[in-house]
Scaffold this motif. Structure first.
Motif, PDB file in Angstrom:
ATOM      1  N   ILE A   1       0.729  -1.223   0.140  1.00 52.11           N
ATOM      2  CA  ILE A   1       0.035   0.072   0.022  1.00 52.11           C
ATOM      3  C   ILE A   1       0.931   1.102  -0.122  1.00 52.11           C
ATOM      4  CG2 ILE A   1      -1.969   1.223   1.325  1.00 52.11           C
ATOM      5  CD1 ILE A   1      -2.591  -1.201   2.499  1.00 52.11           C
ATOM      6  N   TYR A   2       0.601   2.095  -1.019  1.00 53.36           N
ATOM      7  CA  TYR A   2       1.431   3.245  -1.001  1.00 53.36           C
ATOM      8  C   TYR A   2       0.410   4.310  -0.472  1.00 53.36           C
ATOM      9  CZ  TYR A   2       4.736   1.531  -4.351  1.00 53.36           C
ATOM     10  OH  TYR A   2       5.784   0.759  -5.054  1.00 53.36           O
ATOM     11  N   LYS A   3       1.096   5.376   0.366  1.00 52.89           N
ATOM     12  CA  LYS A   3       0.154   6.613   0.915  1.00 52.89           C
ATOM     13  C   LYS A   3       0.609   7.545   0.344  1.00 52.89           C
ATOM     14  CE  LYS A   3      -1.610   4.213   5.288  1.00 52.89           C
ATOM     15  NZ  LYS A   3      -0.875   3.009   5.376  1.00 52.89           N
ATOM     16  N   ILE A   4      -0.461   8.471  -0.205  1.00 52.88           N
ATOM     17  CA  ILE A   4      -0.333   9.783  -0.654  1.00 52.88           C
ATOM     18  C   ILE A   4      -0.813  10.817   0.006  1.00 52.88           C
ATOM     19  CG2 ILE A   4       0.248  11.143  -2.752  1.00 52.88           C
ATOM     20  CD1 ILE A   4      -0.325   8.356  -4.263  1.00 52.88           C
ATOM     21  N   GLY A   5      -0.280  11.313   1.150  1.00 49.28           N
ATOM     22  CA  GLY A   5      -1.408  12.128   1.890  1.00 49.28           C
ATOM     23  C   GLY A   5      -2.399  11.261   2.589  1.00 49.28           C
TER      24      GLY A   5
ATOM     25  N   GLU B   1      -4.838   6.169  -0.274  1.00 48.90           N
ATOM     26  CA  GLU B   1      -3.936   4.918  -0.178  1.00 48.90           C
ATOM     27  C   GLU B   1      -4.145   4.263  -1.615  1.00 48.90           C
ATOM     28  OE1 GLU B   1      -5.305   2.227   2.792  1.00 48.90           O
ATOM     29  OE2 GLU B   1      -4.307   3.103   4.415  1.00 48.90           O
ATOM     30  N   VAL B   2      -2.925   3.695  -2.125  1.00 48.48           N
ATOM     31  CA  VAL B   2      -2.876   3.004  -3.353  1.00 48.48           C
ATOM     32  C   VAL B   2      -2.608   1.558  -3.284  1.00 48.48           C
ATOM     33  CG1 VAL B   2      -2.089   2.704  -5.593  1.00 48.48           C
ATOM     34  CG2 VAL B   2      -2.457   5.189  -4.619  1.00 48.48           C
ATOM     35  N   LYS B   3      -3.482   0.694  -3.342  1.00 46.47           N
ATOM     36  CA  LYS B   3      -3.083  -0.808  -3.133  1.00 46.47           C
ATOM     37  C   LYS B   3      -2.403  -1.356  -4.332  1.00 46.47           C
ATOM     38  CE  LYS B   3      -6.563  -1.543   0.256  1.00 46.47           C
ATOM     39  NZ  LYS B   3      -7.991  -2.382   0.797  1.00 46.47           N
ATOM     40  N   ALA B   4      -1.104  -1.176  -4.349  1.00 46.41           N
ATOM     41  CA  ALA B   4      -0.393  -1.421  -5.613  1.00 46.41           C
ATOM     42  C   ALA B   4      -0.319  -3.039  -5.757  1.00 46.41           C
ATOM     43  CB  ALA B   4       1.024  -1.074  -5.665  1.00 46.41           C
ATOM     44  N   LEU B   5      -0.158  -3.767  -4.596  1.00 36.98           N
ATOM     45  CA  LEU B   5      -0.525  -5.281  -4.703  1.00 36.98           C
ATOM     46  C   LEU B   5      -1.403  -5.786  -3.565  1.00 36.98           C
ATOM     47  CD1 LEU B   5       3.428  -6.298  -4.788  1.00 36.98           C
ATOM     48  CD2 LEU B   5       1.691  -6.373  -6.732  1.00 36.98           C
TER      49      LEU B   5
ATOM     50  N   GLY C   1       1.655  -7.695 -17.424  1.00 37.99           N
ATOM     51  CA  GLY C   1       0.503  -6.755 -17.092  1.00 37.99           C
ATOM     52  C   GLY C   1       0.386  -5.485 -17.639  1.00 37.99           C
ATOM     53  N   PRO C   2      -0.752  -5.005 -17.599  1.00 40.24           N
ATOM     54  CA  PRO C   2      -0.573  -3.310 -18.273  1.00 40.24           C
ATOM     55  C   PRO C   2      -0.132  -2.505 -17.163  1.00 40.24           C
ATOM     56  CG  PRO C   2      -2.746  -4.185 -17.484  1.00 40.24           C
ATOM     57  CD  PRO C   2      -2.082  -5.320 -17.245  1.00 40.24           C
ATOM     58  N   SER C   3       0.000  -1.108 -17.947  1.00 38.85           N
ATOM     59  CA  SER C   3       0.521  -0.063 -17.070  1.00 38.85           C
ATOM     60  C   SER C   3      -0.514   0.067 -15.708  1.00 38.85           C
ATOM     61  CB  SER C   3       0.547   1.063 -17.860  1.00 38.85           C
ATOM     62  OG  SER C   3       0.926   2.055 -16.896  1.00 38.85           O
ATOM     63  N   GLY C   4       0.342  -0.097 -14.610  1.00 43.89           N
ATOM     64  CA  GLY C   4      -0.156   0.489 -13.288  1.00 43.89           C
ATOM     65  C   GLY C   4      -0.570  -0.996 -12.711  1.00 43.89           C
ATOM     66  N   SER C   5      -0.533  -2.087 -13.178  1.00 43.95           N
ATOM     67  CA  SER C   5      -1.001  -3.451 -12.643  1.00 43.95           C
ATOM     68  C   SER C   5      -0.131  -3.805 -11.506  1.00 43.95           C
ATOM     69  CB  SER C   5      -0.899  -4.445 -13.669  1.00 43.95           C
ATOM     70  OG  SER C   5       0.282  -4.726 -14.148  1.00 43.95           O
ATOM     71  N   GLY C   6       1.110  -3.460 -11.104  1.00 44.39           N
ATOM     72  CA  GLY C   6       1.789  -3.598  -9.925  1.00 44.39           C
ATOM     73  C   GLY C   6       3.318  -4.311 -10.361  1.00 44.39           C
ATOM     74  N   LYS C   7       3.604  -4.311 -11.446  1.00 47.10           N
ATOM     75  CA  LYS C   7       4.874  -5.097 -11.974  1.00 47.10           C
ATOM     76  C   LYS C   7       5.916  -4.332 -11.407  1.00 47.10           C
ATOM     77  CE  LYS C   7       4.104  -4.363 -16.381  1.00 47.10           C
ATOM     78  NZ  LYS C   7       3.122  -3.470 -16.430  1.00 47.10           N
ATOM     79  N   SER C   8       6.222  -3.392 -11.346  1.00 47.21           N
ATOM     80  CA  SER C   8       7.331  -2.627 -10.949  1.00 47.21           C
ATOM     81  C   SER C   8       7.489  -2.648  -9.549  1.00 47.21           C
ATOM     82  CB  SER C   8       7.553  -1.300 -11.348  1.00 47.21           C
ATOM     83  OG  SER C   8       7.521  -1.060 -12.759  1.00 47.21           O
ATOM     84  N   THR C   9       6.427  -2.516  -8.804  1.00 46.64           N
ATOM     85  CA  THR C   9       6.155  -2.896  -7.232  1.00 46.64           C
ATOM     86  C   THR C   9       6.605  -4.219  -6.821  1.00 46.64           C
ATOM     87  OG1 THR C   9       4.343  -1.164  -7.124  1.00 46.64           O
ATOM     88  CG2 THR C   9       4.888  -2.672  -5.372  1.00 46.64           C
ATOM     89  N   ALA C  10       6.221  -5.072  -7.675  1.00 48.38           N
ATOM     90  CA  ALA C  10       6.565  -6.541  -7.522  1.00 48.38           C
ATOM     91  C   ALA C  10       8.098  -6.748  -7.464  1.00 48.38           C
ATOM     92  CB  ALA C  10       5.873  -7.651  -8.264  1.00 48.38           C
TER      93      ALA C  10
END
Ligand code: ADP
Ligand code: ADP
Length: 227
Positions: free
Chosen positions: A10-14, A17-21, A38-47
């Motif tokens: 979970i990324y917190k911006i202010g 919350e963004v649930k990346a995975l 996966g498409p852009s924004g699907s969580g690949k880089s986070t993984a």
């Protein structure tokens, strides 16, 4: 070798919350060439960042050979990145003032052991280019240098972030071939992140991500011959 068990990020911006995975589970074995698709924004880089010890999961377990990576101290995590992991990037990250073979030698801390750097340059088929500088090489050749540099560290885990993203499709397939052979011929697990679904049939394992969730995991028993 690698297990993701109920990994959440979970990324917190202010106060947002963004649930990346979300509850991501998968396993990766030694000698396996895995594609995370996966498409852009699907969580690949986070993984990939979690696998590389660059980022930590918010919850869940990431096991590497029974070692719980999420709970390592910063110092131990830095050892993990240095001793276990190799990275290959979309834009190569070569040092422009060094030749191909010098780029391989310095990154592997092999300065003085020129023969080992040469051996890895040869492994990626670039012996005839080893004294060229990055600016004198094509994109595919620069990527081969960056793979040689990563492999010279003898990583147990090689992480590749869109390594073919800046290359034409024929050159891209040659790079995939090198990565797949590297996984098969060594004890290395190669994990490649891409949004290009064409690569799915070329990998031993394909983990599809969608909106931070695992959509499917496939294992290919027989693979297309690339070379
Ligand atoms: P992909 O690599 O598949 O494009 P990412 O892992 O980069 O996906 O991103 C997954 C989600 O997490 C996206 O919604 C993205 O905006 C968000 N995200 C990624 N990194 C950060 C960050 N550092 N801060 C906030 N949100 C992020
Ligand atoms: P690609 O078709 O892969 O994009 P290029 O057309 O850029 O490759 O280059 C073709 C060949 O010419 C490559 O082997 C590359 O190393 C070589 N080359 C390109 N630019 C230079 C240069 N400035 N000096 C020496 N060799 C070069």
């Amino acid at each position: 070798m690698i297990q993701f068990k109920n990994i959440n990020k979970i990324y917190k911006i202010g106060d947002q919350e963004v649930k990346a995975l979300k509850n991501v589970n998968f396993e990766i074995e030694k000698g396996e060439f895995t594609v995370i698709l996966g498409p852009s924004g699907s969580g690949k880089s986070t993984a990939l960042n979690i696998l590389g010890g660059i980022d930590k999961a918010t919850s869940g377990q990431f096991l590497f050979d029974e070692l719980e990576i999420n709970s390592l101290t910063e110092a131990k995590l830095s050892d993990y990145r240095r001793d276990i992991v190799g990275f290959v990037f979309q834009f190569y990250n070569l040092i422009p003032s060094l030749t191909a073979v010098e780029n391989v030698g310095i990154a592997a801390q092999l300065t003085g052991n020129q023969s080992l750097a040469n051996a890895y340059i040869e492994k990626v088929g670039l012996s005839h280019r080893k004294h060229n500088f990055p600016a004198q090489l094509s994109g595919g050749e620069m990527q081969r240098v960056s793979i040689a540099r990563a492999l010279a560290k003898k990583p147990k885990l090689l992480l590749c972030d869109e390594p073919t993203g800046a290359l034409d499709s024929v050159t891209g397939l040659k790079i995939i071939d090198i990565l797949r052979k590297a996984s098969e011929s060594s004890e290395t697990a190669v994990v490649m992140v891409t949004h290009n679904a064409e690569f799915a049939k070329l990998a031993h394992k394909v983990i599809r991500l969608h909106d931070g969730e695992v959509a499917s995991i496939e294992t290919n028993k027989t693979l297309a011959n690339l070379s």
